[in-house]
Design an enzyme around this catalytic site. Structure first.
Site, PDB file in Angstrom:
ATOM      1  N   GLU A  77      11.507 -16.355  33.857  1.00  0.00           N
ATOM      2  CA  GLU A  77      10.712 -15.555  34.504  1.00  0.00           C
ATOM      3  C   GLU A  77       9.216 -15.629  33.973  1.00  0.00           C
ATOM      4  O   GLU A  77       8.539 -14.622  34.436  1.00  0.00           O
ATOM      5  CB  GLU A  77      11.234 -14.227  34.753  1.00  0.00           C
ATOM      6  CG  GLU A  77      12.542 -14.254  35.371  1.00  0.00           C
ATOM      7  CD  GLU A  77      12.676 -14.404  36.780  1.00  0.00           C
ATOM      8  OE1 GLU A  77      11.783 -14.771  37.265  1.00  0.00           O
ATOM      9  OE2 GLU A  77      13.791 -14.051  37.535  1.00  0.00           O
ATOM     10  N   HIS A  96      11.486  -6.464  33.025  1.00  0.00           N
ATOM     11  CA  HIS A  96      12.246  -6.861  34.182  1.00  0.00           C
ATOM     12  C   HIS A  96      13.671  -6.794  33.893  1.00  0.00           C
ATOM     13  O   HIS A  96      14.039  -7.118  32.787  1.00  0.00           O
ATOM     14  CB  HIS A  96      11.915  -8.386  34.489  1.00  0.00           C
ATOM     15  CG  HIS A  96      12.729  -8.620  35.672  1.00  0.00           C
ATOM     16  ND1 HIS A  96      13.148  -8.424  36.738  1.00  0.00           N
ATOM     17  CD2 HIS A  96      13.556  -9.784  35.449  1.00  0.00           C
ATOM     18  CE1 HIS A  96      14.038  -8.982  37.352  1.00  0.00           C
ATOM     19  NE2 HIS A  96      14.402 -10.069  36.671  1.00  0.00           N
ATOM     20  N   HIS A  98      17.878  -5.594  35.871  1.00  0.00           N
ATOM     21  CA  HIS A  98      18.518  -5.678  36.945  1.00  0.00           C
ATOM     22  C   HIS A  98      19.496  -4.206  37.139  1.00  0.00           C
ATOM     23  O   HIS A  98      21.008  -4.381  37.029  1.00  0.00           O
ATOM     24  CB  HIS A  98      19.745  -6.983  37.042  1.00  0.00           C
ATOM     25  CG  HIS A  98      19.031  -8.035  36.940  1.00  0.00           C
ATOM     26  ND1 HIS A  98      19.664  -9.324  36.733  1.00  0.00           N
ATOM     27  CD2 HIS A  98      17.889  -8.416  37.178  1.00  0.00           C
ATOM     28  CE1 HIS A  98      18.734 -10.293  36.757  1.00  0.00           C
ATOM     29  NE2 HIS A  98      17.711  -9.902  37.070  1.00  0.00           N
ATOM     30  N   TYR A 117       9.510  13.743  44.092  1.00  0.00           N
ATOM     31  CA  TYR A 117       8.033  13.791  43.693  1.00  0.00           C
ATOM     32  C   TYR A 117       7.928  12.778  42.699  1.00  0.00           C
ATOM     33  O   TYR A 117       6.801  12.384  42.481  1.00  0.00           O
ATOM     34  CB  TYR A 117       7.549  15.029  43.313  1.00  0.00           C
ATOM     35  CG  TYR A 117       8.007  15.701  42.007  1.00  0.00           C
ATOM     36  CD1 TYR A 117       7.444  15.192  40.676  1.00  0.00           C
ATOM     37  CD2 TYR A 117       9.089  16.483  41.933  1.00  0.00           C
ATOM     38  CE1 TYR A 117       7.751  15.622  39.468  1.00  0.00           C
ATOM     39  CE2 TYR A 117       9.817  17.127  40.824  1.00  0.00           C
ATOM     40  CZ  TYR A 117       9.078  16.773  39.534  1.00  0.00           C
ATOM     41  OH  TYR A 117       9.380  17.153  38.408  1.00  0.00           O
ATOM     42  N   HIS A 159      17.276  -9.426  43.762  1.00  0.00           N
ATOM     43  CA  HIS A 159      17.522  -9.691  42.596  1.00  0.00           C
ATOM     44  C   HIS A 159      17.134  -8.595  41.625  1.00  0.00           C
ATOM     45  O   HIS A 159      18.316  -8.590  40.653  1.00  0.00           O
ATOM     46  CB  HIS A 159      15.911 -10.335  42.527  1.00  0.00           C
ATOM     47  CG  HIS A 159      15.508 -11.014  41.113  1.00  0.00           C
ATOM     48  ND1 HIS A 159      14.774 -12.161  40.934  1.00  0.00           N
ATOM     49  CD2 HIS A 159      15.883 -10.938  39.870  1.00  0.00           C
ATOM     50  CE1 HIS A 159      14.409 -12.593  39.876  1.00  0.00           C
ATOM     51  NE2 HIS A 159      15.271 -11.841  39.189  1.00  0.00           N
ATOM     52  N   TYR A 212      -1.036  13.739  32.798  1.00  0.00           N
ATOM     53  CA  TYR A 212       0.088  13.766  32.074  1.00  0.00           C
ATOM     54  C   TYR A 212      -0.101  12.060  31.344  1.00  0.00           C
ATOM     55  O   TYR A 212       0.611  11.428  30.722  1.00  0.00           O
ATOM     56  CB  TYR A 212       1.331  13.637  32.622  1.00  0.00           C
ATOM     57  CG  TYR A 212       1.743  15.160  32.897  1.00  0.00           C
ATOM     58  CD1 TYR A 212       2.339  15.924  31.949  1.00  0.00           C
ATOM     59  CD2 TYR A 212       1.510  15.938  33.944  1.00  0.00           C
ATOM     60  CE1 TYR A 212       2.845  17.187  31.980  1.00  0.00           C
ATOM     61  CE2 TYR A 212       1.835  17.249  33.976  1.00  0.00           C
ATOM     62  CZ  TYR A 212       2.586  17.811  33.000  1.00  0.00           C
ATOM     63  OH  TYR A 212       2.911  19.126  33.105  1.00  0.00           O
TER      64      TYR A 212
END
Length: 216
Positions: A77, A96, A98, A117, A159, A212
């Protein structure tokens, strides 16, 4: 290998182990990258996290198109990692994974609306779902960049998910928050019809979040 380089590589391995321990990913799925000057450090392909060592982390020039150095090839990837870091100068790390609930929504090709929120932590009133293309492809990378417009996370159809941050810690925090948000949305849909916050309410939260440091 310099001390700074070793520290970055070690932090990548620690984040990988954290993803596995927290259930954000399993086996060798998922991959991480960190900006390192004019290069990118990225997890190697098909390497179990428990056996990963700092020297196995691949180094890729940000100005390159697939060139790499290291004993093992980079994650398959690598392309969307490289393209994200080139397109988003404020981003220092890409995660990344899953995770179950986020991936379930991605399989359904659903975006995550403003059901809570905390969606504002990703830059807007939704977390988009990128269209489907084969993993590792230039087509997928283009879809990811589009889904990440003004956002710091997205889902990938059929994915998984991507989270960004100015630091690896921030990107990891966002991936955890993304899976929490996805789980809340899935459970809320089982309990009834979720009430979605308005754009004005999310804009108010975004303004509050500015104090923040949640912009990148």
């Amino acid at each position: 290998m310099s001390d700074d380089d070793l520290s970055l590589r070690t932090s990548i391995i620690e984040a990988c182990l954290e993803m596995t321990a927290s259930g954000l990913t399993t086996g060798t799925s998922g991959n991480l990258s960190v900006r390192s000057g004019r290069d990118m450090l990225i997890t190697p392909s098909a390497t179990p996290y428990l056996s990963m060592t700092p020297d196995m982390i691949a180094r890729m020039p940000l100005a390159g198109d697939g060139a790499w150095t290291g004993p093992r090839p980079p994650s398959t990837e690598w392309r969307f990692h490289l393209d994200i870091l080139n397109a988003r100068s404020e981003i220092g790390a890409v995660v990344h994974a899953h995770p179950t609930h986020a991936t379930a929504l991605a399989v359904a090709r659903m975006e995550i609306p403003a059901c809570h929120y905390m969606v504002a932590a990703f830059g807007g009133s939704t977390v988009r779902c990128a269209g489907y293309a084969r993993y590792g492809s230039a087509d997928l990378s283009a879809l990811v960049l589009d889904a990440l417009r003004d956002r710091t996370a997205c889902l990938l159809a059929n994915h998984g998910a991507i989270a960004l941050g100015d630091t690896l810690d921030k990107a990891m925090w966002r991936m955890t928050e993304l899976e929490t948000l996805a789980r809340q949305f899935v459970v809320a849909r089982q309990a009834g019809e979720p009430v979605i916050l308005s754009d004005a309410e999310i804009a108010e939260t975004l303004a509050a979040f500015a104090d923040y440091g949640l912009k990148s």
